[in-house]
Write a protein that holds these residues in place. Structure first.
Motif, PDB file in Angstrom:
ATOM      1  N   ALA A   1      11.614  14.049  53.360  1.00 46.38           N
ATOM      2  CA  ALA A   1      12.807  14.756  54.147  1.00 46.38           C
ATOM      3  C   ALA A   1      12.233  15.752  55.175  1.00 46.38           C
ATOM      4  N   VAL A   2      13.003  15.648  56.338  1.00 48.46           N
ATOM      5  CA  VAL A   2      12.720  16.691  57.531  1.00 48.46           C
ATOM      6  C   VAL A   2      14.005  17.249  57.994  1.00 48.46           C
ATOM      7  N   MET A   3      13.923  18.500  58.362  1.00 52.19           N
ATOM      8  CA  MET A   3      15.115  19.429  58.664  1.00 52.19           C
ATOM      9  C   MET A   3      14.449  20.341  59.571  1.00 52.19           C
ATOM     10  N   GLY A   4      15.530  20.878  60.519  1.00 50.02           N
ATOM     11  CA  GLY A   4      14.946  22.299  61.376  1.00 50.02           C
ATOM     12  C   GLY A   4      15.549  21.834  62.512  1.00 50.02           C
ATOM     13  N   THR A   5      15.072  22.362  63.506  1.00 47.52           N
ATOM     14  CA  THR A   5      15.883  22.229  64.909  1.00 47.52           C
ATOM     15  C   THR A   5      15.999  20.852  65.353  1.00 47.52           C
TER      16      THR A   5
ATOM     17  N   TRP B   1      13.239  11.085  56.327  1.00 48.70           N
ATOM     18  CA  TRP B   1      14.526  10.991  56.793  1.00 48.70           C
ATOM     19  C   TRP B   1      15.254  12.362  57.201  1.00 48.70           C
ATOM     20  N   PRO B   2      15.777  12.282  58.180  1.00 46.58           N
ATOM     21  CA  PRO B   2      16.512  13.688  58.998  1.00 46.58           C
ATOM     22  C   PRO B   2      17.551  14.057  58.071  1.00 46.58           C
ATOM     23  N   MET B   3      17.390  15.390  57.741  1.00 47.53           N
ATOM     24  CA  MET B   3      18.594  16.156  56.814  1.00 47.53           C
ATOM     25  C   MET B   3      19.047  17.250  57.670  1.00 47.53           C
ATOM     26  N   PRO B   4      20.466  17.677  57.231  1.00 46.86           N
ATOM     27  CA  PRO B   4      21.034  18.815  58.024  1.00 46.86           C
ATOM     28  C   PRO B   4      20.610  20.017  56.908  1.00 46.86           C
TER      29      PRO B   4
ATOM     30  N   GLY C   1      22.196  20.644  46.753  1.00 51.05           N
ATOM     31  CA  GLY C   1      21.876  20.694  47.853  1.00 51.05           C
ATOM     32  C   GLY C   1      20.693  21.795  48.111  1.00 51.05           C
ATOM     33  N   GLY C   2      20.034  21.664  46.776  1.00 48.90           N
ATOM     34  CA  GLY C   2      18.781  22.606  46.901  1.00 48.90           C
ATOM     35  C   GLY C   2      17.717  22.486  47.821  1.00 48.90           C
ATOM     36  N   MET C   3      17.581  21.309  48.023  1.00 47.57           N
ATOM     37  CA  MET C   3      16.631  20.979  49.337  1.00 47.57           C
ATOM     38  C   MET C   3      16.893  21.616  50.452  1.00 47.57           C
ATOM     39  N   LEU C   4      18.259  21.564  50.882  1.00 52.31           N
ATOM     40  CA  LEU C   4      18.766  22.075  52.277  1.00 52.31           C
ATOM     41  C   LEU C   4      18.577  23.642  52.085  1.00 52.31           C
ATOM     42  N   VAL C   5      19.103  24.123  51.028  1.00 52.22           N
ATOM     43  CA  VAL C   5      19.115  25.672  50.784  1.00 52.22           C
ATOM     44  C   VAL C   5      17.693  26.097  51.128  1.00 52.22           C
ATOM     45  N   ALA C   6      16.634  25.413  50.447  1.00 51.14           N
ATOM     46  CA  ALA C   6      15.299  25.848  50.695  1.00 51.14           C
ATOM     47  C   ALA C   6      14.814  25.981  52.122  1.00 51.14           C
ATOM     48  N   GLY C   7      15.338  24.824  52.835  1.00 52.39           N
ATOM     49  CA  GLY C   7      15.273  24.882  54.390  1.00 52.39           C
ATOM     50  C   GLY C   7      15.938  25.932  55.083  1.00 52.39           C
TER      51      GLY C   7
END
Length: 488
Positions: free
Chosen positions: A379-383, A402-405, A429-435
């Motif tokens: 996964a990749v998230m960020g700007t 894979w782009p994640m929000p 959504g724990g992956m997103l919370v970590a981001g």
């Protein structure tokens, strides 16, 4: 390291142990791409393909005694899937063949390479597939990696740069695999720092190590807190490639938990078995910086290896502790098994203090990544623009990101009653919370977070150029991004 060379010689004339040709899968059945063989042998092999079990599917590899007119001892047919022009199919098909031929002294690869991208992919696949980890085995019969690989190319002169890049790339990926596969009693923070120093010799990369005392005095509260439960203290290792007049400045931050027991929030025993791989992000950062230096890229690349061992003991951090990250932000620790984000926070702040153009962190961060995307897709998230840049670089490299929000509404779940932020929040959504937690430590700097939890360590069967164990994921993507920045 396997000897990797290119040749324009007739494939049938090469005096090697094994000659690799390809096969594709079509609606009418398998089609062997055997133009490298004498016409009679090629026709015979093509007609017998179904009966011989050849399917043309990825990872379908078969070997046969070489027919008359072929100097090699055996012919190997490797599946390329439905498209022999696809770079990743060529990379994977070549890698699968070379990996399957472990223990063979000499191999030649003769696939249809109609473009520069195809040539580069075949060379990379050969180099990546030629890997074996034998540090701990005492079995003298265990096959080593292939000794030498020749790739048949249309133009040897044009392929030289691609071959050199493949060698450099594989050297870094193999280093990452070796580090990830090392037993945690051998690879602890101080030992990892020593390995980084050794690997950097002769590359022009400068290595700086902060030990326990330096981390405490420097305010690196995340690394200190995570590492305080172990008798083997934490380290922050800075590895810097600094060319003159760089075209860009890229900072890379890697999670380096050399073993993760979960701390006082102890993991179940079966969940600990693969936790020697929890330092794969830091290993990938080290490998990328070394590759950039060996290729002499005109980009300043600085890596921050955030190294600690997360253990339960009388000195370990506790749930409800409040720690102070470098820069002053406070964190309430609600779960000591959410430790990677704490060491990364220190690394991100340190990286941003040097004002890079972009900062990327890479980590085996969350089990939620595997729940969402499985064992092969990161996964990749960020700007937004940096996230898209990572996805594009991964596509060119043949790695799946894979782009994640980063949904703003999830940030509230990280609120703490006693500190600036808590280290865990909403379970869904724990992956997103970590981001979102990491986002709090990057300010306005363009940033991306790469979660490689599943793809970093292959617990299933080998496939393509990927062995069992450490995979070396993210090196190719990060290096590709740095190369692209060199031309911006």
């Amino acid at each position: 390291m396997t000897d990797l060379t290119v040749t324009t010689a007739s494939p049938a004339s090469l005096d090697v142990d094994a000659l690799v040709v390809g096969a594709v899968r079509t609606e009418l059945g398998p089609r062997v791409l055997a133009d490298a063989l004498p016409a009679a042998a090629a026709t015979r092999l093509a007609s017998l393909a179904p009966a011989l079990g050849i399917t043309g599917a990825p990872d379908d590899v078969h070997r046969f005694p070489a027919p008359d007119g072929v100097a090699a001892r055996v012919v190997v047919v490797t599946g390329l899937g439905p498209d022999a022009d696809d770079a990743e199919a060529l990379r994977r098909g070549t890698g699968a063949a070379v990996r399957t031929l472990a223990g063979t002294s000499t191999v030649a690869v003769a696939l249809p390479l109609a473009s520069d991208d195809a040539v580069a992919a075949a060379l990379e696949g050969a180099a990546l597939g030629a890997y074996a980890f034998d540090r701990y085995t005492t079995d003298p019969e265990k096959p080593a990696a292939v000794g030498a690989v020749q790739v048949v190319v249309p133009d040897a002169k044009a392929a030289r740069d691609a071959a050199e890049r493949a060698r450099v790339l594989a050297t870094s990926v193999h280093l990452v695999r070796d580090l990830v596969n090392a037993a945690p009693n051998d690879l602890y923070p101080e030992a990892f720092a020593g390995a980084a120093k050794d690997a950097a010799k002769g590359t022009g990369v400068k290595v700086t190590v902060l030990d326990d005392k330096a981390l405490a005095s420097g305010g690196y509260g995340g690394l200190v807190a995570v590492g305080q439960g172990s008798v083997r203290g934490p380290r922050l290792v800075k590895v810097a490639w600094s060319p003159s007049k760089p075209a860009a400045k890229v900072a890379l931050v890697g999670k380096g938990i050399t073993f993760d027991s979960g701390g006082i929030s102890l993991k179940p025993p079966t969940s600990m078995v693969a936790m020697k791989s929890d330092m794969a992000g830091a290993a990938a950062v080290l490998g990328t910086v070394l590759a950039a230096a060996r290729l002499k890229l005109p980009v300043a690349v600085t890596g921050w290896l955030c190294l600690a061992e997360n253990m339960p003991s009388g000195t370990a951090q506790r749930p409800s502790d409040v720690i102070t990250i470098r820069g002053g932000k406070t964190v309430e620790v609600l779960n000591t098994d959410a430790e990677g984000r704490l060491v990364l926070a220190d690394g991100l702040v340190a990286a941003i203090e040097e004002k890079p153009d972009v900062v990327l962190d890479v980590a085996t961060l969350t089990g939620a990544q595997m729940v969402a995307l499985g064992a092969r897709v990161s996964a990749v998230m960020g700007t937004d623009d940096v996230r898209d840049e990572v996805v594009a670089a991964a596509g060119r490299a043949g790695e799946q990101f894979w782009p994640m929000p980063l949904p703003a509404e999830l940030r509230e779940s990280l609120s703490s009653k006693v500190a600036d932020i808590a280290n865990i929040g909403e379970r869904h959504g724990g992956m997103l919370v970590a981001g979102l937690f990491l986002k709090d430590f990057v300010g306005s700097t363009p940033w991306a977070h790469l979660d490689i939890a599943g793809p970093a360590f292959n617990e299933a069967s080998a496939f393509g150029y990927t062995p069992v164990g450490g995979t070396g994921i993210a090196v190719r993507t990060l290096l590709g991004l740095v190369e692209a920045r060199a031309t911006h």
